[in-house]
Design a protein around this motif. Structure first.
Motif, PDB file in Angstrom:
ATOM      1  N   GLU A  69      29.927  74.645 -43.926  1.00  9.69           N
ATOM      2  CA  GLU A  69      29.817  76.090 -44.489  1.00  9.69           C
ATOM      3  C   GLU A  69      28.621  76.962 -44.164  1.00  9.69           C
ATOM      4  N   ARG A  71      26.301  79.757 -45.561  1.00  4.47           N
ATOM      5  CA  ARG A  71      26.180  80.841 -46.263  1.00  4.47           C
ATOM      6  C   ARG A  71      25.409  81.586 -46.760  1.00  4.47           C
ATOM      7  N   TRP A  79      28.232  87.696 -51.914  1.00  3.05           N
ATOM      8  CA  TRP A  79      27.590  87.175 -51.495  1.00  3.05           C
ATOM      9  C   TRP A  79      26.502  87.924 -52.581  1.00  3.05           C
ATOM     10  N   ASN A  81      25.476  84.334 -51.530  1.00  2.02           N
ATOM     11  CA  ASN A  81      26.028  82.610 -52.240  1.00  2.02           C
ATOM     12  C   ASN A  81      25.317  81.832 -51.887  1.00  2.02           C
ATOM     13  N   TYR A  82      24.052  81.858 -51.207  1.00  2.00           N
ATOM     14  CA  TYR A  82      23.406  80.561 -51.288  1.00  2.00           C
ATOM     15  C   TYR A  82      22.370  80.236 -52.284  1.00  2.00           C
ATOM     16  N   THR A  87      25.086  72.910 -51.731  1.00  3.96           N
ATOM     17  CA  THR A  87      25.114  72.308 -50.874  1.00  3.96           C
ATOM     18  C   THR A  87      24.701  71.329 -51.245  1.00  3.96           C
TER      19      THR A  87
END
Length: 267
Positions: A69, A71, A79, A81-82, A87
């Motif tokens: 992915e 991120r 975003w 979006n991390y 994760t």
């Protein structure tokens, strides 16, 4: 094939793929197989599965690793979006069904764009650099960042922990990596167990933003025994733990966003 023969390039990332038919899927597979045949299997494919129609973990995993992915901490559309817990959740759920050693999981520069996470108790900067790296240790950690953007403190953290991790990474990932604990959601007690043999392996225990200092985790393939624990990284202060008849064992971590990586053996 030409790049491999001419320059010795042995790893290629396959990105920008959009399968529109069964024929296109078969053609891509033929391409990969021909490259492997003509290079005697010395080429490795990193298959990007972040978007579009791609086989990903539904097939073709034996040709290399999966770039799971993208991120970001930046403000692009919906975003940032991390989040480390997202994760972790993706890795935790996938590892039940496929080899974690085939997955790349990202960690980012947690100090960037902190203003976009203002007041968020699960923000990357709250979790910290070491924790954000640690949640990827049971896969292949991917430094998804511009390394020149790291400040001195973060660089020192990675400089300290990555060499220690690299000493055990191959052995850790050679076991059956399976999820243990609760499903990650930012507030759980969770982790992974790498089963090497019936009596030894590794444990990665993770305390998210949880109020529980001690938690009983259900382990895999262990019951009515005592485990000798060897601390490798994190808050790995326990030296042993008793596993009850149902396979549960109590572990302690001192605060939120803590982790411990242990090597275990049945005493």
């Amino acid at each position: 094939i030409g790049l491999h023969r001419r320059y010795g390039i042995a790893a290629f990332k396959m990105d920008g793929v959009k399968l529109t038919s069964k024929v296109s899927e078969e053609n891509l597979t033929k391409l990969i197989q021909q490259v492997l045949t003509e290079t005697d299997g010395n080429v490795f494919f990193n298959m990007d599965v972040t978007a579009e129609t791609r086989s990903g973990y539904y097939g073709r995993i034996h040709y290399g690793s999966l770039f799971v992915e993208n991120r970001f901490t930046g403000n692009f559309g919906k975003w940032p979006n991390y989040y480390p817990h997202r994760t972790l959740r993706n890795l935790w759920m996938l590892s039940e069904y496929m080899p974690a050693s085939r997955l790349q999981m990202e960690f980012l520069n947690v100090a960037r764009n902190q203003e976009l996470y203002e007041g968020d108790p699960l923000a990357p900067a709250v979790c910290g650099m070491e924790y954000s790296f640690a949640v990827t240790m049971c896969a292949n950690p991917l430094a998804w960042m511009e390394l020149t953007g790291l400040n001195e403190a973060e660089a020192k953290v990675l400089e300290r922990i990555i060499p220690q991790y690299r000493q055990v990474q191959s052995d850790l990932l050679s076991g059956y990596v399976l999820p243990i604990g609760e499903e990650p959601d930012g507030t759980a007690w969770t982790g992974f167990q790498s089963v090497k043999t019936e009596d030894k392996g590794y444990l990665l225990l993770i305390r998210e933003n949880s109020s529980e200092e001690t938690h009983r985790c259900q382990l895999r393939g262990l019951a009515d025994c005592r485990l000798k624990l060897e601390g490798i990284l994190g808050d790995a202060g326990q030296r042993s733990v008793q596993v009850d008849g149902e396979g549960r064992a109590a572990f302690t971590l001192p605060g939120a966003f803590c982790y411990a990586l242990y090597r275990y053996q049945v005493a």
